[in-house]
Scaffold this motif. Structure first.
Motif, PDB file in Angstrom:
ATOM      1  N   UNK A  49      25.779  57.422  73.188  1.00 13.72           N
ATOM      2  CA  UNK A  49      25.240  56.422  74.143  1.00 13.72           C
ATOM      3  C   UNK A  49      23.977  56.819  75.028  1.00 13.72           C
ATOM      4  N   UNK A  50      23.948  58.002  75.877  1.00 13.06           N
ATOM      5  CA  UNK A  50      23.023  58.478  76.757  1.00 13.06           C
ATOM      6  C   UNK A  50      21.620  58.599  75.861  1.00 13.06           C
ATOM      7  N   UNK A  51      21.927  59.069  74.757  1.00 16.75           N
ATOM      8  CA  UNK A  51      20.985  59.421  73.745  1.00 16.75           C
ATOM      9  C   UNK A  51      20.168  58.014  73.358  1.00 16.75           C
TER      10      UNK A  51
ATOM     11  N   UNK B  11      16.230  61.983  63.884  1.00 14.96           N
ATOM     12  CA  UNK B  11      17.572  61.605  64.266  1.00 14.96           C
ATOM     13  C   UNK B  11      18.467  61.661  63.026  1.00 14.96           C
ATOM     14  N   UNK B  12      18.218  61.557  61.889  1.00 17.80           N
ATOM     15  CA  UNK B  12      18.980  61.360  60.621  1.00 17.80           C
ATOM     16  C   UNK B  12      19.327  62.742  60.401  1.00 17.80           C
ATOM     17  N   UNK B  13      18.120  63.712  60.233  1.00 18.00           N
ATOM     18  CA  UNK B  13      18.366  65.027  60.097  1.00 18.00           C
ATOM     19  C   UNK B  13      19.129  65.937  61.119  1.00 18.00           C
TER      20      UNK B  13
ATOM     21  N   UNK C 255      17.939  57.483  66.461  1.00 16.21           N
ATOM     22  CA  UNK C 255      18.241  56.430  65.811  1.00 16.21           C
ATOM     23  C   UNK C 255      17.837  54.985  66.761  1.00 16.21           C
ATOM     24  N   UNK C 256      18.031  54.918  67.826  1.00 18.08           N
ATOM     25  CA  UNK C 256      17.879  53.846  68.829  1.00 18.08           C
ATOM     26  C   UNK C 256      16.290  53.528  68.902  1.00 18.08           C
TER      27      UNK C 256
END
Length: 440
Positions: free
Chosen positions: A282-284, A312-314, A344-345
């Protein structure tokens, strides 16, 4: 269409700073507040239901995979029909009705819990019903923003709405994990309160919508669905978004099934700690929403999409290396999920801005639903695959394999025209009048 709010977008708004004029609009603030509470209820339920199955009902990997797949099945079954339907109706009406229905569904499940009947069959029904209603709400709120604000405010509006979803990702999982120490009826009923609050906020939106193409000669649903599919298939950027999203969501669904087993059983985390780990996204995600309002305009939308997806995926590839006996396990897990949430966001907000910018006004609902259908339609199969691999290969090995599969998404974007999108997005061929976003 006349506006019932004195602070709605007027021609003079074009001379104000975009962010300032956006937050001065009471109707946008009501949409934002309602969407925030609705997402909080949804994210709480998304954690409570599978954790209840794992920790209380002692569901195995296969049963957890089935539960998650049932909740995701409505995306595959309903998205295209919902998109064609939402394009012809007022989005405020769709959102308030789905909020009310989800509150009733969770309330009924709470009663079943009080009566001792909250078993796996009830959870399966509840997951499907809430998932189906969420499809309606999600398509409607994405379409609502386009009807509510000016096109030059879309990136700021999306950043705000996705930021609210980030706030839900902070509070929802943490609350869901904490609620698992309470009776099941209270845990399940918690989401109902948030849906009621969303109902009250969105119901106060005063601007009257005029849905596009609302006439007796409007095309039938089947034709409208085909129009949406053809439009997305013919646009190189939207087509790539569909394929990359499908790869990402399929692998993510498989990964999350293994992940929800890995945290309590391999790392031996309690329900509250699992909630904390999930909440770290969430904070990310909140940071990612803020970055999405700045980075694409500086470095280009395509470059931001590819780089953010790789990072992000890595990050999730590091999770299988963690062990419960290490003192650094929990801090490392929190850092990994924070990085994943941030980038991701950033991808999510940027993709939504691209989709809304290149899509004509009257096609917004169908384009959103088509991308949802293609992008997330395989998630039930991904959840089933994650459960199967966890049972056959072991949780740690399956988590490594499924998280590695998420790297296909940035590869598809890097090899497509989407990666070449610059700082300015191309405009759709038709737009609502700039003086009043909701007019048609």
């Amino acid at each position: 269409m006349p506006s019932a709010s004195s602070d709605s977008s007027a021609p003079s708004d074009s001379h104000r700073p975009v962010t300032s004029s956006l937050w001065r609009d009471r109707d946008f603030r009501r949409l934002w507040a309602g969407q925030t509470t609705s997402q909080l209820g949804e994210h709480t339920a998304l954690v409570v239901l599978p954790l209840f199955a794992v920790l209380t009902l002692e569901a195995d990997a296969g049963e957890l995979g089935v539960l998650r797949a049932v909740g995701q099945a409505p995306i595959l079954l309903l998205s295209l029909f919902v998109g064609a339907w939402v394009d012809r109706w007022r989005t405020r009406t769709v959102m308030v009705l789905t909020d009310a229905a989800r509150a009733l569904a969770l309330g009924a499940a709470a009663v079943a819990g009080l009566l001792g009947g909250l078993g796996l069959p009830v959870l399966l029904v509840l997951a499907f019903v809430v998932g189906a209603l969420s499809v309606f709400f999600d398509v409607a709120y994405q379409t609502s923003l386009v009807r509510l604000v000016r096109r030059d405010q879309l990136l700021g509006g999306n950043s705000a709405l996705e930021g609210s979803r980030s706030a839900a990702q902070i509070g929802g999982p943490a609350l869901g994990g904490a609620l698992m120490s309470l009776p099941a009826a209270i845990a399940v009923a918690s989401g109902a309160l948030f849906f009621v609050l969303s109902f009250l906020s969105i119901g106060r939106i005063s601007r009257v919508e005029s849905p596009p193409e609302r006439s007796e000669r409007s095309p039938r649903v089947g034709r409208r669905i085909r129009e949406g599919l053809r439009f997305v298939a013919r646009d190189a950027s939207l087509r790539t978004i569909c394929l990359a999203s499908a790869a990402f969501q399929f692998a993510l669904a498989a990964t999350m099934t293994a992940y929800l087993l890995f945290l309590p059983r391999e790392l031996r985390l309690s329900g509250a700690m699992v909630g904390l780990a999930l909440a770290a996204t969430g904070p990310g995600a909140l940071l990612g929403s803020l970055l999405a309002a700045r980075l694409p305009g500086r470095f280009g939308h395509g470059a931001v999409l590819v780089c953010a997806a790789v990072i992000g995926n890595g990050a999730l590839l590091c999770v299988p290396a963690l062990h419960g006996s290490s003192p650094g396990t929990v801090p490392a897990l929190l850092l990994i999920t924070f990085v994943f949430g941030t980038f991701s966001q950033l991808v999510n907000v940027t993709v939504m801005a691209v989709r809304q910018a290149v899509t004509p006004y009257g096609m917004q609902g169908r384009a959103a639903a088509t991308i949802t259908f293609v992008g997330m339609g395989l998630t039930p199969l991904g959840s089933l695959l994650g459960g199967y691999l966890a049972a056959e290969w072991g949780v740690r090995t399956s988590l490594l394999a499924t998280s590695a599969g998420m790297m296909l998404s940035p590869a598809l974007m890097a090899l497509s025209p989407l990666a070449r999108l610059g700082r300015r997005l191309p405009a759709a061929t038709d737009s609502p009048p700039t003086g009043s976003p909701g007019q048609h």
